[in-house]
Design a protein around this motif. Structure first.
Motif, PDB file in Angstrom:
ATOM      1  N   GLY A 158      25.707   7.453   7.006  1.00 23.71           N
ATOM      2  CA  GLY A 158      26.240   7.915   5.738  1.00 23.71           C
ATOM      3  C   GLY A 158      25.369   7.624   4.537  1.00 23.71           C
ATOM      4  O   GLY A 158      25.755   7.914   3.405  1.00 23.71           O
ATOM      5  N   GLN A 159      24.183   7.093   4.767  1.00 22.37           N
ATOM      6  CA  GLN A 159      23.293   6.725   3.667  1.00 22.37           C
ATOM      7  C   GLN A 159      22.262   7.816   3.397  1.00 22.37           C
ATOM      8  O   GLN A 159      21.724   8.410   4.336  1.00 22.37           O
ATOM      9  N   PRO A 160      21.971   8.070   2.118  1.00 20.03           N
ATOM     10  CA  PRO A 160      20.892   9.006   1.787  1.00 20.03           C
ATOM     11  C   PRO A 160      19.556   8.497   2.325  1.00 20.03           C
ATOM     12  O   PRO A 160      19.391   7.301   2.574  1.00 20.03           O
ATOM     13  N   LEU A 161      18.616   9.412   2.493  1.00 19.77           N
ATOM     14  CA  LEU A 161      17.289   9.049   2.980  1.00 19.77           C
ATOM     15  C   LEU A 161      16.318   8.926   1.818  1.00 19.77           C
ATOM     16  O   LEU A 161      16.399   9.667   0.839  1.00 19.77           O
ATOM     17  N   THR A 162      15.385   8.012   1.956  1.00 18.75           N
ATOM     18  CA  THR A 162      14.320   7.870   0.971  1.00 18.75           C
ATOM     19  C   THR A 162      13.330   9.023   1.150  1.00 18.75           C
ATOM     20  O   THR A 162      13.265   9.635   2.226  1.00 18.75           O
ATOM     21  N   PRO A 163      12.522   9.300   0.119  1.00 14.58           N
ATOM     22  CA  PRO A 163      11.483  10.317   0.298  1.00 14.58           C
ATOM     23  C   PRO A 163      10.540   9.988   1.446  1.00 14.58           C
ATOM     24  O   PRO A 163      10.099  10.889   2.176  1.00 14.58           O
ATOM     25  N   GLU A 164      10.265   8.708   1.659  1.00 14.45           N
ATOM     26  CA  GLU A 164       9.376   8.300   2.753  1.00 14.45           C
ATOM     27  C   GLU A 164      10.002   8.591   4.117  1.00 14.45           C
ATOM     28  O   GLU A 164       9.315   9.037   5.039  1.00 14.45           O
ATOM     29  N   ALA A 165      11.295   8.336   4.234  1.00 14.87           N
ATOM     30  CA  ALA A 165      11.987   8.632   5.501  1.00 14.87           C
ATOM     31  C   ALA A 165      12.015  10.137   5.749  1.00 14.87           C
ATOM     32  O   ALA A 165      11.812  10.592   6.880  1.00 14.87           O
TER      33      ALA A 165
END
Length: 172
Positions: free
Chosen positions: A37-44
């Motif tokens: 349920g967590q947003p992803l970082t740009p790196e991910a």
């Protein structure tokens, strides 16, 4: 390889799509029912996009970038993937989708998924697809119903302990 629908273009996701996909993956509402349920970082997002592009290169199928035919705006993805996060249903191929929140409610998810299903049953020659949906995700459950998928089982995703509904669709 490009698949055209009435309003969309689907093409293999490329590593260069990461900047367009990052805001979608960073949206808490889009990601609310995905994984933990967590947003992803740009790196991910960059790492996952590169992996998806590599999968296409080696297997000839995978995640499709979804763009609007009018104007070419990147609106998300439709995917064919192996649902390794749910070992109890393997071997299987999953059809999935992720659409930008500002494009929700336009029917893009079922339209893109139908195109991916056609590719899976046609070019790849699969006989069965599944879709694993968070049991609280009413919108994606409606998409599976629009696609003609039927409930195969209810289970829990290991590691996340999230209730999941597994829908299936058979060719023909």
């Amino acid at each position: 390889m490009i698949i055209e629908t009435e309003r969309l273009l689907l093409r293999p996701l490329a590593a260069t799509d990461a900047p367009a996909l990052a805001p979608i993956n960073a949206d808490p509402e889009v990601m609310r029912h995905i994984g933990n349920g967590q947003p992803l970082t740009p790196e991910a997002t960059e790492a996952r996009t590169a992996a998806a592009a590599a999968h296409w290169a080696s297997h000839g199928w995978g995640v499709f970038a979804v763009e609007e035919r009018d104007g070419g705006a990147f609106v998300g993805w439709a995917a064919l993937a192996t649902p390794t996060f749910l070992p109890e249903i393997l071997p299987a191929t999953e059809v999935g989708w992720r659409i930008a929140r500002d494009r929700w409610g336009r029917g893009y998810a079922p339209e893109a998924a139908r195109a991916a299903i056609g590719f899976a049953f046609g070019e790849i020659g699969l006989d069965r697809l599944v879709s694993c949906v968070n049991a609280a995700n009413a919108a994606s459950i409606r998409v599976t119903e629009k696609l003609g998928m039927t409930l195969e089982r209810e289970t829990v995703v290991p590691g996340y302990e999230v209730p999941c509904r597994v829908y299936e669709l058979h060719r023909g």
